[in-house]
Every structure is written in structure tokens, then in C-alpha cells.
Design a protein around this motif. Sequence first.
Motif, short mmCIF file in Angstrom:
data_model
loop_
_atom_site.label_atom_id
_atom_site.label_comp_id
_atom_site.label_asym_id
_atom_site.label_seq_id
_atom_site.Cartn_x
_atom_site.Cartn_y
_atom_site.Cartn_z
N UNK A 118 0.91 -1.30 -0.10
CA UNK A 118 -0.15 -0.51 0.09
C UNK A 118 1.13 1.40 -0.23
N UNK A 119 1.47 2.06 -1.19
CA UNK A 119 1.88 3.11 -0.96
C UNK A 119 1.85 4.33 -0.19
N UNK A 120 -0.29 4.96 -0.47
CA UNK A 120 0.12 5.45 -0.03
C UNK A 120 0.02 5.39 1.39
N UNK A 121 0.86 4.38 2.37
CA UNK A 121 1.62 4.37 3.84
C UNK A 121 3.13 5.11 3.81
N UNK A 122 3.76 5.38 2.58
CA UNK A 122 4.95 6.24 2.82
C UNK A 122 4.00 7.62 2.68
N UNK A 123 3.20 8.30 2.69
CA UNK A 123 3.21 9.05 2.62
C UNK A 123 2.45 9.74 4.20
N UNK A 124 1.57 8.56 4.25
CA UNK A 124 1.33 8.82 5.16
C UNK A 124 2.60 8.49 7.13
N UNK A 125 3.24 7.71 6.75
CA UNK A 125 4.81 7.76 7.24
C UNK A 125 5.48 9.63 7.39
N UNK A 126 5.66 10.27 6.33
CA UNK A 126 5.70 11.61 6.78
C UNK A 126 4.44 12.56 7.05
N UNK B 45 13.77 2.62 2.43
CA UNK B 45 12.33 2.44 1.86
C UNK B 45 11.54 2.96 1.14
N UNK B 46 11.21 4.11 1.53
CA UNK B 46 10.78 5.25 1.15
C UNK B 46 11.64 5.52 -0.43
N UNK B 47 12.44 5.81 0.31
CA UNK B 47 13.37 6.13 -1.24
C UNK B 47 13.20 4.90 -2.58
N UNK B 48 12.91 4.01 -1.91
CA UNK B 48 13.45 2.77 -2.76
C UNK B 48 12.06 2.44 -3.16
N UNK B 49 11.01 2.46 -2.59
CA UNK B 49 9.43 2.42 -3.06
C UNK B 49 8.67 3.41 -4.30
N UNK B 50 9.29 4.85 -3.83
CA UNK B 50 8.92 6.23 -4.20
C UNK B 50 8.13 6.41 -5.44
N UNK B 51 8.19 4.95 -6.42
CA UNK B 51 7.63 4.89 -8.05
C UNK B 51 6.66 4.36 -8.08
N UNK B 52 6.28 3.77 -7.04
CA UNK B 52 4.64 2.58 -6.09
C UNK B 52 3.65 4.30 -6.10
N UNK B 53 3.77 4.43 -6.01
CA UNK B 53 3.02 6.01 -6.10
C UNK B 53 1.97 5.99 -7.34
N UNK B 54 2.64 5.81 -8.07
CA UNK B 54 1.98 6.17 -9.61
C UNK B 54 0.18 5.17 -9.23
N UNK B 55 0.53 4.13 -8.97
CA UNK B 55 -0.85 3.43 -8.28
C UNK B 55 -1.99 3.97 -7.40
N UNK C 12 -5.90 10.66 -2.99
CA UNK C 12 -5.45 10.46 -2.02
C UNK C 12 -4.29 10.73 -1.00
N UNK C 13 -3.44 11.09 -2.23
CA UNK C 13 -2.51 11.76 -1.95
C UNK C 13 -2.80 13.02 -1.27
N UNK D 144 -4.86 14.13 0.08
CA UNK D 144 -5.32 14.64 1.81
C UNK D 144 -4.57 14.42 1.96
N UNK D 145 -3.38 13.37 2.13
CA UNK D 145 -1.96 13.69 2.47
C UNK D 145 -1.10 14.67 2.72
N UNK D 146 -0.73 15.29 1.27
CA UNK D 146 -0.33 16.46 1.61
C UNK D 146 -0.35 17.61 2.26
N UNK D 147 -2.22 17.64 2.24
CA UNK D 147 -2.66 18.66 3.26
C UNK D 147 -2.65 18.27 4.52
N UNK D 148 -2.65 17.63 4.61
CA UNK D 148 -2.70 17.17 6.15
C UNK D 148 -0.81 17.52 6.95
#
Length: 476
Positions: free
Chosen positions: A167-175, A192-202, A207-208, A210-214
Motif C-alpha cells: 500500500x504505497x499510500x503508507x509512504x505519505x502517511x509515514x511523512x 524504503x520510502x526512497x526505494x518504493x517512491x515510484x509506487x505512488x503511481x498506483x 488520496x495523495x 488528502x495526505x499532503x494537505x494534512x
Amino acid sequence: MNFKAHLDQFPVFQQVAKAGKNLGIPTYLVGGYVRDLILNRPSKDIDFTCVGSGIALAQEVAKGFDYHVPLSVFKNFGTAMLKLEDWELEFVGARKESYRHDSRKPIVEDGTLQEDLERRDFTINAMAISLNEEDYGELIDPFGGLADLQKKNIRTPLEPGITFSDDPLRMLRAVRFAAQLNFDIDSDTFFSLTENASRLHIISAERIIDEVNKIVLTPKPSYGFKLLFASKLLHEFFPEMVELQGVDSVDDKSHKDNFYHTLQVLDNVCQVSDNLWLRWAAIMHDIAKPATKRFNPKVGWTFHGHEDKGAKMTPSIFRRLKLPMDERMKFVQKLVRLHLRPIALVKDEVTDSALRRLLFDAGDDIDDLMRLCRADITSKNNKKVQRYLENFDRVDQKLKEVEEKDQVRNFQPPVSGEEIMEIFGIPPSKVIGEIKEEIKEAILEGRIPNDPQVAREFMYQIAQQKGLTPISKSNL
């Protein structure tokens, strides 16, 4: 660690415990409420997990009240929700999850409490409190979440590559959690965030954002944005902001790093306003500097027109990020376009005309514009900052004096197009707009006062020059 004393303060927990006992299913308080309880943070969203049917548990809880409690059931997800005054209670059965590589939507099966906790994003969210008779109130912490809370550490319960790839959204949730709680991200987790950053495309843009605004709404969002930049997550959805980073030098002449300047402006705004859109104006105010950057051997680096270019870029960026395309976008766009204007007014010889034009163009947003302009003063030289702030104090005073005298902040043309058509007996045409524009310019230039009677007299003078003859002067 036992939380019985806390649970006993709120009858709802005994109600849920009783319902679980009636159904014969182990029941637990889980997730964010447990985390916030340990951190002594207020929370009104309470999640319950049971080893059984979450829907059946919610229905049993609802039956236990002697008054109607709104119950929402989501059969497709196996969840239910109760609203109790200002509390929101969510119920779900313990489950385990598996993922396909091309989707963040899990394949869900019934599971144990251990399996339910290990599927969660971070150890600090993977704790539970028992609501069962034999160990009521006991903390269940299989992944060291309590220790991570104490160390202010964000870490995944499982190997982070699995957690983030699933679940790549969890990377934004970590931040986001790091920014909200002012925590660090565990080194393995961050790698692992840096390794999986490109997975955000799914992940969907909705959703993105929403996390950024938080993150934007945290007390010091620069921390979150620095993490987004360092992890390369920002590169995946906001390349225009990434392009602000860096310093170019020619002949020992350099410009400031506009990425870090933008973050300082954002933090400065956050000290004076909780307005999400004023914060976005801070993010966007210099967004066009990379596109307008030029080197002039005589003056060094210039960014001429970046305010107008940035205003033009704002709608397309908002549209792509799935930010609102309504008055909120227009507010940001206006502040981006106007953010340099007050700087030109700090001179002692500034004219009332220039002040009236700024008040007219900014309208009700003049106060937010001035907040943004003050925030835009960033320098390591404190005396220089103080001098600019004092200059803005003078501009504020001048603006108040002009507004009190001329009332142009919410300026409306004192003569309408319909009135012009009626007086001169003409259909809608270009000349009507020309007359209205000349009246507006005369008021803003101070040649005539903002008064309907005087404006009509001026209208007749303009119309005469254009060869128009009134049908009647009864309206004069």
C-alpha cells in the motif's frame, strides 16, 4: 501497562465489552485511539476490532442503549459505524490482507488479532487494548509500538518494503505522522520510502492530496516537505516544487535556493494563520521562478514576471493535484499574482492611486495578501527583516487611511452597464465597457471621488466625447 482506569471513565467502553461478551467474541480497542491515548492527545474516532463479525458487534452495541443510536453498516467491507454524540465508533472483524502488485486494494480474509495488527501501517498504530473480562484494559503491543512512541520513531511492523509496496499510500502517511507528531522516521523505513517512491503511481491523486494537505496543516510543514523531497516522494506528484531547489552561480553571483525559501515562507505563514489556502499561496508564490530565471551580467539573476507566470500555472497545478477549482483556487491565484505589489509600496513617495489600485485588485483578500508578503521576508540578517516589517507597517497604515477615505476595497462601479444602455438608448456594445472602464480609472486615479452622482456627471462627459446623446437625463 493497563488502561482500566481510563476505560472506566467512559461507559461506551463497558458497553462494547459487554456486547463482545454477549456474542462470545474477543474484542479490542485498536489503532489511532490507543496511540493518542498514550500521547495524551484528544481523539473522538474510536476503532474496535473483534475476532468475529464487526457488524454483529456493532449491532449488539447499538441494542444496548436505551435510546436510538445511528448505525451505518457497510457489508462489502465488513464494517459498521455508530455515531454517539460527538464520538464516531467503527467496528471491524480482525482480518489479514494480501495484495496484487498493481493495486493497493487488498484481498481480505478473516484473521487473528496478531494478523490484524501486523497488517497496519506503523508500530505506533499497531497496538490494542483488551476489552475482555480476563485482561480488561491491558495493552497488547506485539511490535514495540510503545517503545517507538517513547523514542518518537516511525517504523513499520513488518519489513518496510512489504508494507509500502503493498500500500504505497503508507509512504505519505509515514511523512504525515512524522510531521504531525514531530517524530523521526526509522532509517530502514526511510530508505524504503526512497526505494518504493515510484509506487505512488498506483495511488489516486485524491488520496495523495488528502495526505499532503494534512502535512500542510501541521504547525511546521517545512519538516514534512523536506522529508517528501529527501525521499523523492515529492518528485512523483509535484515536480514544479522540486524544480525550485538548487542554487546557480555565474561570476560569483548566486540566487537563493527557492525551495528552502518557499518552505520558510510557508512556516512564517503558519505562525499567523491556519488558513489552508493561504498556506497554499505560500507554497505557490514563487512556483514560476525556475521558468522565468535569467542571468543578467549587470544585475545578476532575475525572475521577471514570475508572479504572472505563477498565477497562470496555478489552475493547471491545482487541477492535476485534484485541489479545488473553485473560489479557493482563485484566492491562491490572486495572491500569487499580487504578492510583489505591496513590496513596491514601501517607498515614502508612494501615491494614493497605487494604494487604491492594490485595494481594488486585492479586495477582501488584502489582509491575507499582506500576511503573505510579510512572510515572504526571509533573511539571516535580522535587522534587514525588521526594517522591511516596519516598512510594511507603514504600508498597512496607508492602506487603512486610503480605504477609509475612498472605500475601494469592495469597489463596485457606481454606474452599471444597464443604466448606461437605458440612458443612451443603446444595445450591449463595446462602448459600454469603455465608459465603465474610464469611470473606474478616474476613481482609482483620484480624479473623481467614489460617488454615484459625480460618476454619472463624468459619464455624460465621456459619452459626449464618444458622440452619444442621452434619451433623457431623468436619472441624473
